[in-house]
Design a protein around this motif. Sequence first.
Motif, PDB file in Angstrom:
ATOM      1  N   ASN A  52       0.850  -1.177   0.000  1.00 21.17           N
ATOM      2  CA  ASN A  52       0.000   0.000   0.000  1.00 21.17           C
ATOM      3  C   ASN A  52       0.898   1.245   0.000  1.00 21.17           C
ATOM      4  O   ASN A  52       1.818   1.355   0.821  1.00 21.17           O
ATOM      5  CB  ASN A  52      -0.879  -0.057   1.256  1.00 21.17           C
ATOM      6  CG  ASN A  52      -1.837   1.083   1.361  1.00 21.17           C
ATOM      7  OD1 ASN A  52      -1.459   2.237   1.272  1.00 21.17           O
ATOM      8  ND2 ASN A  52      -3.092   0.751   1.591  1.00 21.17           N
ATOM      9  N   LEU A  53       0.653   2.176  -0.902  1.00 19.61           N
ATOM     10  CA  LEU A  53       1.483   3.381  -0.990  1.00 19.61           C
ATOM     11  C   LEU A  53       1.396   4.233   0.270  1.00 19.61           C
ATOM     12  O   LEU A  53       2.386   4.857   0.667  1.00 19.61           O
ATOM     13  CB  LEU A  53       1.104   4.205  -2.218  1.00 19.61           C
ATOM     14  CG  LEU A  53       1.402   3.547  -3.565  1.00 19.61           C
ATOM     15  CD1 LEU A  53       0.944   4.453  -4.708  1.00 19.61           C
ATOM     16  CD2 LEU A  53       2.870   3.221  -3.698  1.00 19.61           C
ATOM     17  N   ASP A  54       0.231   4.245   0.915  1.00 21.44           N
ATOM     18  CA  ASP A  54       0.106   4.973   2.181  1.00 21.44           C
ATOM     19  C   ASP A  54       1.004   4.355   3.245  1.00 21.44           C
ATOM     20  O   ASP A  54       1.603   5.059   4.061  1.00 21.44           O
ATOM     21  CB  ASP A  54      -1.346   4.998   2.670  1.00 21.44           C
ATOM     22  CG  ASP A  54      -2.228   5.893   1.807  1.00 21.44           C
ATOM     23  OD1 ASP A  54      -1.695   6.841   1.204  1.00 21.44           O
ATOM     24  OD2 ASP A  54      -3.442   5.625   1.742  1.00 21.44           O
TER      25      ASP A  54
ATOM     26  N   ASP B 224       4.538   5.409   2.544  1.00 22.32           N
ATOM     27  CA  ASP B 224       4.688   6.803   2.957  1.00 22.32           C
ATOM     28  C   ASP B 224       4.893   6.893   4.469  1.00 22.32           C
ATOM     29  O   ASP B 224       5.806   7.580   4.936  1.00 22.32           O
ATOM     30  CB  ASP B 224       3.459   7.594   2.519  1.00 22.32           C
ATOM     31  CG  ASP B 224       3.548   9.064   2.861  1.00 22.32           C
ATOM     32  OD1 ASP B 224       4.608   9.666   2.612  1.00 22.32           O
ATOM     33  OD2 ASP B 224       2.556   9.611   3.367  1.00 22.32           O
TER      34      ASP B 224
ATOM     35  N   ILE C 236      12.145   5.970  -0.249  1.00 19.75           N
ATOM     36  CA  ILE C 236      11.633   4.689  -0.744  1.00 19.75           C
ATOM     37  C   ILE C 236      12.771   3.826  -1.272  1.00 19.75           C
ATOM     38  O   ILE C 236      12.777   2.611  -1.084  1.00 19.75           O
ATOM     39  CB  ILE C 236      10.562   4.910  -1.837  1.00 19.75           C
ATOM     40  CG1 ILE C 236       9.285   5.447  -1.199  1.00 19.75           C
ATOM     41  CG2 ILE C 236      10.263   3.615  -2.590  1.00 19.75           C
ATOM     42  CD1 ILE C 236       8.202   5.784  -2.187  1.00 19.75           C
TER      43      ILE C 236
END
Length: 73
Positions: free
Chosen positions: A43-45, A48, A58
Motif C-alpha cells: 500500500n502506498l500509504d 509513505d 523509498i
Amino acid sequence: MVRIHLSRILGEKRWTQADLARKTGIRPNTISEIYNELIERINLDHLDLICEVLDCDISDILEYVPNKKKKIR
C-alpha cells in the motif's frame, strides 16, 4: 525482482517490528509480511508512513534486482 530492505533498516536503528507498527499505526501482521518479504503488494500509504517514521527514502526500502530469467518474452 523487488527486494525489501526493511529488516536491515530496522536492525540498523535497533527497532523491532512492534516499534514500527506502533509508530506507524500499520497492523503488526502487515509489518511482518513486509519485513519478511512475503507481501506481493505494498500500500502506498503504508510506504509513505514507513518512510516518514524511519526518515528514509523509498529507495532505501525497495530495490529492483533484475531477474536472472526473464518473465516476459
